[in-house]
Design a protein around this motif. Structure first.
Motif, PDB file in Angstrom:
ATOM      1  N   PHE A   1      38.998-112.735  27.349  1.00 34.47           N
ATOM      2  CA  PHE A   1      40.676-112.825  27.652  1.00 34.47           C
ATOM      3  C   PHE A   1      41.354-113.584  26.500  1.00 34.47           C
ATOM      4  N   LEU A   2      42.514-112.754  25.897  1.00 36.99           N
ATOM      5  CA  LEU A   2      43.090-113.396  24.837  1.00 36.99           C
ATOM      6  C   LEU A   2      44.392-113.910  25.332  1.00 36.99           C
ATOM      7  N   PHE A   3      44.752-115.223  24.911  1.00 36.85           N
ATOM      8  CA  PHE A   3      46.106-115.705  25.453  1.00 36.85           C
ATOM      9  C   PHE A   3      46.722-116.697  24.424  1.00 36.85           C
ATOM     10  N   VAL A   4      47.766-117.066  24.616  1.00 37.25           N
ATOM     11  CA  VAL A   4      48.679-118.050  23.717  1.00 37.25           C
ATOM     12  C   VAL A   4      48.505-119.442  23.673  1.00 37.25           C
ATOM     13  N   VAL A   5      48.436-120.053  22.886  1.00 42.59           N
ATOM     14  CA  VAL A   5      48.056-121.517  22.991  1.00 42.59           C
ATOM     15  C   VAL A   5      49.473-122.053  22.498  1.00 42.59           C
ATOM     16  N   GLY A   6      49.964-123.061  23.123  1.00 41.96           N
ATOM     17  CA  GLY A   6      51.143-123.698  22.787  1.00 41.96           C
ATOM     18  C   GLY A   6      51.145-124.718  21.539  1.00 41.96           C
ATOM     19  N   ALA A   7      50.209-125.498  21.907  1.00 44.80           N
ATOM     20  CA  ALA A   7      50.013-126.350  20.721  1.00 44.80           C
ATOM     21  C   ALA A   7      48.581-126.673  20.552  1.00 44.80           C
ATOM     22  N   ALA A   8      48.335-127.556  19.699  1.00 42.82           N
ATOM     23  CA  ALA A   8      46.657-127.874  19.198  1.00 42.82           C
ATOM     24  C   ALA A   8      46.140-128.053  20.571  1.00 42.82           C
ATOM     25  N   LEU A   9      44.696-127.838  20.682  1.00 41.95           N
ATOM     26  CA  LEU A   9      44.088-128.193  21.819  1.00 41.95           C
ATOM     27  C   LEU A   9      43.071-129.245  21.410  1.00 41.95           C
ATOM     28  N   TYR A  10      42.765-129.884  22.551  1.00 43.89           N
ATOM     29  CA  TYR A  10      42.199-131.187  22.327  1.00 43.89           C
ATOM     30  C   TYR A  10      40.964-131.120  21.663  1.00 43.89           C
ATOM     31  N   GLY A  11      40.697-132.027  20.664  1.00 39.79           N
ATOM     32  CA  GLY A  11      39.483-131.886  19.836  1.00 39.79           C
ATOM     33  C   GLY A  11      39.890-131.111  18.624  1.00 39.79           C
ATOM     34  N   ASP A  12      40.885-130.803  18.177  1.00 41.39           N
ATOM     35  CA  ASP A  12      41.116-130.031  16.808  1.00 41.39           C
ATOM     36  C   ASP A  12      41.303-131.288  15.841  1.00 41.39           C
ATOM     37  N   LYS A  13      41.581-130.888  14.675  1.00 43.52           N
ATOM     38  CA  LYS A  13      41.566-131.784  13.705  1.00 43.52           C
ATOM     39  C   LYS A  13      43.186-132.229  13.356  1.00 43.52           C
ATOM     40  N   GLY A  14      43.536-133.267  12.857  1.00 44.44           N
ATOM     41  CA  GLY A  14      44.886-133.667  12.515  1.00 44.44           C
ATOM     42  C   GLY A  14      45.065-134.841  13.115  1.00 44.44           C
ATOM     43  N   PRO A  15      46.177-135.367  12.471  1.00 41.68           N
ATOM     44  CA  PRO A  15      46.702-136.857  12.605  1.00 41.68           C
ATOM     45  C   PRO A  15      47.132-137.077  13.973  1.00 41.68           C
ATOM     46  N   GLY A  16      47.786-136.102  14.659  1.00 39.17           N
ATOM     47  CA  GLY A  16      48.330-136.093  15.680  1.00 39.17           C
ATOM     48  C   GLY A  16      47.403-136.113  16.912  1.00 39.17           C
ATOM     49  N   MET A  17      46.072-135.346  16.859  1.00 37.74           N
ATOM     50  CA  MET A  17      45.114-135.299  17.648  1.00 37.74           C
ATOM     51  C   MET A  17      44.473-136.696  17.644  1.00 37.74           C
ATOM     52  N   ASP A  18      44.366-137.326  16.377  1.00 36.47           N
ATOM     53  CA  ASP A  18      43.538-138.589  16.412  1.00 36.47           C
ATOM     54  C   ASP A  18      44.469-139.430  17.386  1.00 36.47           C
ATOM     55  N   VAL A  19      45.860-139.327  17.263  1.00 40.81           N
ATOM     56  CA  VAL A  19      46.297-140.461  18.174  1.00 40.81           C
ATOM     57  C   VAL A  19      45.940-140.061  19.613  1.00 40.81           C
ATOM     58  N   ILE A  20      46.280-138.767  19.837  1.00 47.49           N
ATOM     59  CA  ILE A  20      45.855-138.801  21.266  1.00 47.49           C
ATOM     60  C   ILE A  20      44.567-138.924  21.793  1.00 47.49           C
ATOM     61  N   LYS A  21      43.612-138.791  20.732  1.00 47.26           N
ATOM     62  CA  LYS A  21      42.143-139.067  21.206  1.00 47.26           C
ATOM     63  C   LYS A  21      42.068-140.567  21.660  1.00 47.26           C
ATOM     64  N   LYS A  22      42.573-141.298  20.864  1.00 49.27           N
ATOM     65  CA  LYS A  22      42.629-142.729  20.858  1.00 49.27           C
ATOM     66  C   LYS A  22      43.316-143.263  22.095  1.00 49.27           C
ATOM     67  N   VAL A  23      44.558-142.593  22.421  1.00 51.09           N
ATOM     68  CA  VAL A  23      45.235-142.954  23.691  1.00 51.09           C
ATOM     69  C   VAL A  23      44.626-142.452  24.966  1.00 51.09           C
ATOM     70  N   SER A  24      43.854-141.308  24.985  1.00 51.13           N
ATOM     71  CA  SER A  24      43.026-140.674  25.919  1.00 51.13           C
ATOM     72  C   SER A  24      41.659-141.527  26.072  1.00 51.13           C
ATOM     73  N   GLY A  25      41.253-142.347  25.121  1.00 49.32           N
ATOM     74  CA  GLY A  25      39.924-142.866  25.273  1.00 49.32           C
ATOM     75  C   GLY A  25      38.980-141.832  25.132  1.00 49.32           C
ATOM     76  N   GLY A  26      39.156-140.802  24.422  1.00 49.72           N
ATOM     77  CA  GLY A  26      38.274-139.840  24.078  1.00 49.72           C
ATOM     78  C   GLY A  26      37.828-138.811  25.324  1.00 49.72           C
ATOM     79  N   GLN A  27      38.869-138.990  26.245  1.00 53.04           N
ATOM     80  CA  GLN A  27      38.510-138.023  27.572  1.00 53.04           C
ATOM     81  C   GLN A  27      39.539-136.711  27.306  1.00 53.04           C
TER      82      GLN A  27
END
Lengths: 350, 388, 296
Positions: free
Chosen positions: B269-295
């Motif tokens: 199934f092909l679908f559109v993704v609005g923003a980066a997915l959890y686990g991608d690389k990038g400074p924004g995702m690093d912040v999210i990973k920290k805020v979410s405690g790795g969950q």
């Protein structure tokens, strides 16, 4: 100063016909209406717009009280009839270029016609079967709203232009309030007189004991149909005012939730009384607002469980409705009458 | 006596909860937590709140804290209207984070009149035309462009000589119907053959009839424009009926939780993704990973985070220029040029004639129960596509 | 032709789920004259409870099933005692309102405990493999629900006609006072009716949950019950089940036929209601309902 006369001693027909019996009541009602008209000058815009929604709800509640409270037919289609009125009013104003003061009654008549069509089953159906037929009306009309693109804008909805009078446009919070409150007061007066008229008494007769009513010569089908159209007329007027108030209407505004809301208004307020419709409308409009403020304040104090508190909003609403029905089954109007009687006879209890 | 002290205490608490004027920026959030779209609405609202907490803990808006008023409207439009009135008149918000098509469509005329910027999670294309809805913004690719991006990707990978056959499946509501005319026009432009159109309600439990009639027309591809539950129903029933159609869907059709529901039917199934997915690389995702405690945080959570991030960036600029008002925020939003969202989305550009954030469509596919990035289609910012 | 046959088959199996829920509703109505707007929410609560047993506590399916049944009995008893008992004797419209309030409360409790995410039964109750029914691949879930609906229908028909408790229930529905004077414990009868309906709803909820996951919105199924029950006649339990089947078939046929011939999209959801109104004009008490004869 007396709220009611002691005993029943009336000497003229005029005395008998009066709605507001004593001077105290007349002064009190006059002061209240004056207060209603003066309130936007001191109250904030938020309060004024809330009162506008209450006024619209009062009109709708009066309508459903006519068909359910006075004639005894449960109607679950009030929301859809409001939608008919709102879309009709918007259509008349946009396409037929009618001014609002003409479009609104025309919309009411359109809703009344639709109400009459969906009231036709009342010739053969009784009780719960009729209630579910009105539920069917709700869903069918909602489907029509979604698909009649020319009139209702389909799933996108349509704009409802503000009423204009010469150069003055009713698109401020205050002007909308004055318009709606005037119509609401007119509706209350109309309903009170409806009950005292021949048709009103016929409605009550149909509800209380339809076999005896038929024997006495009340045409059951005619009055059942009439009550449906009258209630739909009210709903149409309320819907037009709602369209004017929000400026933009779509099928999603007139769902089964609205119909159930109106039913709850009159059940909690008191079936079969004008005062009950008013109380019920005030209660059911203010309760969600109060819950919003309450949950917002609680969420501020306990930010960690903010979402948990939000999920309770619906539940608290349900619990309050249930408690009300268990402890005050005759509604707020009954409680008001009890309070009035208590104070009338104070310090005696009888 | 007890009741009196209790009520005084409650009033005092309410008073304390009132915003302190001047030191705080009040933002309203009309969210759907308990209503029909609550399964994605709650994570979105949580994402908004998480970003607000994060920015309040890291300097705020030039030192000022954001006061976020989150309220649930349960997808009941009259309640959304009442909440809007409360936010506008009583809480004096400067901007609102909205949610779906229901509340956004109902309020778009009013926010234009009252000049309050409205960031929504409804990505309908007609909100991108400032001449019709000047105060509406959103931070993901709009539904019509998403559909076009999928069509282009499919056409680019189409190896056969004949015209590919495409069908459209969508719910019979505004959200579903919105991108279809645009999709059909572009499909014809690209050289597709449109073979069918079906309606599957958002609350449907099965789609056998619709898929049976589609099977007769044998499409190679089919667009699914619903939400997670209805998409999963369509995929499962399609697998059951043995359709060879390849399905593709919009932003809301699938996320990390879909494989649980579809149990294998989502393969391919092909679908559109609005923003980066959890686990991608990038400074924004690093912040999210920290805020979410790795969950794990689902994609709607991340979109909520991004929406609040963009709003805060605009608030910062508006505040620096001492124009922290509705029209001021709109002005500086429309001056955003290639705003970097720390790698979470493509760079965002608004202008006074165009509220499309970006026109690149990120596509992903399900393979083995996991979301696999398939590439990005960069579509041109065509003028005839604005608002369509 | 084969297309229409497939529509009918898939309609029948979908309708069997409506029939299950309608059965629960009809049992409550037949015994207590209460219109239960919270039927969908009872179903949802049962489905969620079973979910928590199977997924969160990792209890084997058979035990989870039995515990869920026990739980739904307890829930029914609590609801009956706290909410319905004080409303005995009130007008029917107040009782309707109380059940509407009850549905809000149940929804809110479920959201608070289990959140708003869509949950799935893992391990699933039925294997993924489909069975071919006259050329239409059908999930096993539907076949089970069809069989269950048929079995329950037969069971309840026998129960109400021949067993002592069943006859007592019918007597209570006819007139509370006469039943009391004959020595029937009316309060116990009410409690029993609610328990049976709650158990049937919980089973229905588990089955529906197996199709596409559990969500708070499952409660909306309760509204689908009304066309089914009214079509069959409020007083008739077999009527409710048959009404459910008819609604299912009708939805599919209208979607397949009316869409191509009249070009009406999305008619699937509304068709049962239109059909309902038409049938009611011909047969005002539903297809199998008891006719109230009034002669002046």
């Amino acid at each position: 100063m007396s709220v009611a006369h002691c005993g029943d001693f009336r000497q003229t027909y005029q005395d008998d016909r009066m709605v507001l019996r004593t001077r105290f009541i007349r002064i009190a009602v006059g002061a209240f209406i004056l207060l209603l008209y003066l309130s936007p000058l001191v109250a904030s815009n938020y309060v004024t717009s809330t009162m506008t929604t209450i006024a619209i709800a009062v009109i709708g509640a009066l309508g459903i009280n006519v068909v359910t409270g006075f004639t005894g037919q449960i109607s679950l289609g009030q929301g859809a009839f409001m939608g008919v009125g709102a879309f009709a009013c918007s259509y008349f104003m946009r396409v037929a270029s009618m001014p609002f003061w003409l479009a609104m009654p025309m919309a009411g008549l359109t809703a009344a016609a639709v109400g009459m069509i969906f009231g036709l089953p009342s010739a053969r159906l009784k009780g719960l079967y009729l209630a579910i037929a009105t539920l069917a009306a709700q869903f069918i009309l909602q489907y029509v709203f979604l698909h009649l693109d020319a009139v209702t804008g389909g799933s996108n909805g349509i704009a409802s232009p503000p009423p204009e009078f010469r150069a003055f446009s009713f698109d401020g919070d205050r002007s909308k309030y004055y318009l709606t409150i005037t119509v609401a007061i007119a509706a209350v007066i109309f309903t009170t007189n409806l009950l005292r008229s021949r048709s009103g008494r016929a409605f009550i007769a149909v509800r209380d004991h339809h076999l005896s009513a038929e024997i006495m010569g009340v045409n059951l089908f005619k009055y059942r149909l009439l009550s449906f159209s009258v209630s739909a007329f009210y709903a149409g007027i309320a819907g037009s005012l709602w369209g004017m108030y929000t400026g933009y209407i779509s099928a999603e505004h007139f769902t089964i939730t609205e119909s159930i809301n109106y039913l709850a208004m009159i059940i909690i307020g008191g079936l079969g009384s004008v005062l009950g419709s008013i109380f019920g409308a005030i209660f059911m409009t203010l309760l969600p607002q109060a819950l919003t403020v309450g949950t917002g304040a609680l969420a501020d104090i306990f930010p960690k469980i903010g979402f948990l508190i939000m999920s309770f909003k619906d539940g608290v609403f349900g619990i309050i409705v249930i408690l009300f029905l268990i402890f005050e089954p005759d509604g707020l109007a009954h409680r008001w009458r009890m309070i009035k009687t208590y104070w009338k006879l104070y310090p005696f209890s009888y | 006596m007890k009741r009196l002290t209790a009520s005084i205490a409650l009033a005092a608490l309410a008073f304390l909860a009132a915003p302190l004027a001047g030191q705080e920026i009040v933002i309203g959030n009309i969210a759907d937590i308990t209503g029909g779209t609550g399964d994605v609405g709650k994570p979105y609202a949580e994402g908004i709140k998480a970003y607000t907490d994060y920015i309040n803990a890291n300097g705020g808006i030039n030192g000022k804290k954001i006061k976020l008023l989150q309220q649930d409207y349960g997808y009941k439009i009259p309640e959304a209207l009442a909440l809007y009135k409360k936010f506008k008149d009583q809480d004096k918000v400067v901007a609102i984070q909205g949610w779906g098509s229901g509340d956004t469509e109902a309020l778009k005329e009013q926010v234009a009149k009252d000049q309050i910027p409205y960031f929504s999670a409804s990505y309908s294309a007609h909100l991108t035309d400032p001449s019709k809805s000047p105060y509406n913004f959103f931070c993901a690719v709009d539904y019509s462009t998403a559909l076009r991006g999928c069509l282009k990707y499919i056409k680019d990978n189409w190896k056969e000589k004949r015209k590919p056959k495409v069908a459209f499946i969508y719910p019979d509501v505004g959200y579903g119907k919105a991108p279809i005319p645009a999709g059909k026009a572009y499909a014809l432009e690209l050289g597709f053959e449109i073979v069918g159109e079906e309606n599957v309600d958002l609350k449907a439990l099965e789609a056998t009839t619709q898929l049976l009639s589609l099977k007769k027309k044998d499409p190679d591809f089919a667009w699914v424009g619903g939400t997670k539950p209805s998409t999963s129903v369509i995929l499962k029933d399609a697998k059951k009926l043995g359709l060879r159609t390849k399905f593709f869907g919009n932003i809301w059709s699938a996320d990390e939780e879909s494989p649980k529901m579809t149990a294998g039917a989502e393969e391919g199934f092909l679908f559109v993704v609005g923003a980066a997915l959890y686990g991608d690389k990038g400074p924004g995702m690093d912040v999210i990973k920290k805020v979410s405690g790795g969950q794990l945080r689902v994609s709607s959570w991340i979109r909520g985070w991004v929406s609040m991030m963009v709003m805060c960036e605009v608030l910062k600029v508006a505040d620096k220029n001492h124009e922290l008002t509705g029209p001021g925020i709109r002005k500086y939003a429309e001056q955003l040029n290639n705003l970097n969202t720390q790698g979470l989305t493509a760079p965002i550009t608004y202008s006074s004639s165009d509220h499309r954030p970006f026109t690149s469509v990120i596509l992903a596919e399900f393979a083995g129960g996991k979301m696999v990035r398939k590439g990005t289609i960069d579509l041109p910012r065509r003028a005839d596509w604005k608002g369509f | 032709m084969e297309f229409y046959l497939q529509l009918v088959i898939s309609g029948l199996v979908l309708g069997s789920i409506y029939a299950l829920v309608a059965l629960g509703f009809a049992i409550i109505f037949k015994s207590t004259s209460v219109v239960n707007f919270a039927q969908g929410e009872l179903m949802m609560f049962g489905a969620y409870f079973c979910f928590s047993m199977v997924v969160q506590y990792k209890v084997p399916w058979i035990w989870a099933f039995l515990i869920t049944i026990l739980f739904s009995i307890v829930l029914a008893l609590v609801v009956e005692r706290l909410i319905l008992r004080p409303m005995i004797g009130e007008p029917v419209i107040s009782i309707i309102m109380v059940t509407i309030g009850l549905s809000s409360v149940l929804r809110s409790i479920v959201t608070a405990i289990w959140g708003t995410q869509i949950q799935v039964y893992d391990p699933p109750l039925f294997p993924e493999a489909t069975v071919n029914v006259i050329g239409v691949p059908t999930s096993q879930v539907y076949l089970w629900s069809f069989g269950l609906a048929a079995v329950l229908l037969a069971l309840f028909a026998i129960f109400f006609k021949y067993s002592k408790a069943g006859v007592a229930m019918r007597a209570t529905a006819f007139s509370n006072q006469v039943a009391l004077s004959m020595g029937i414990p009316v309060k116990n009868i009410f409690a029993m009716a609610w328990c049976i309906a709650s158990v049937v709803s919980a089973i229905g909820g588990i089955l529906i949950g197996s199709i596409n996951g559990i969500n708070v919105q499952l409660g909306h199924f309760g509204l689908k019950v009304f066309p089914a029950v009214i079509l069959g006649g409020l007083d008739s339990i077999p009527g409710a089940a048959i009404g459910g089947l008819i609604v299912g078939v009708l939805e599919n046929l209208s979607d397949g036929v009316l869409k191509t011939t009249l070009g009406l999209s999305g008619i699937k959801e509304v068709a049962p209601y239109v059909f309902l109104v038409i049938i009611l004009m011909i047969k005002p008490y539903g297809l199998f309902g008891k006719k109230e004869i009034e002669r002046i």
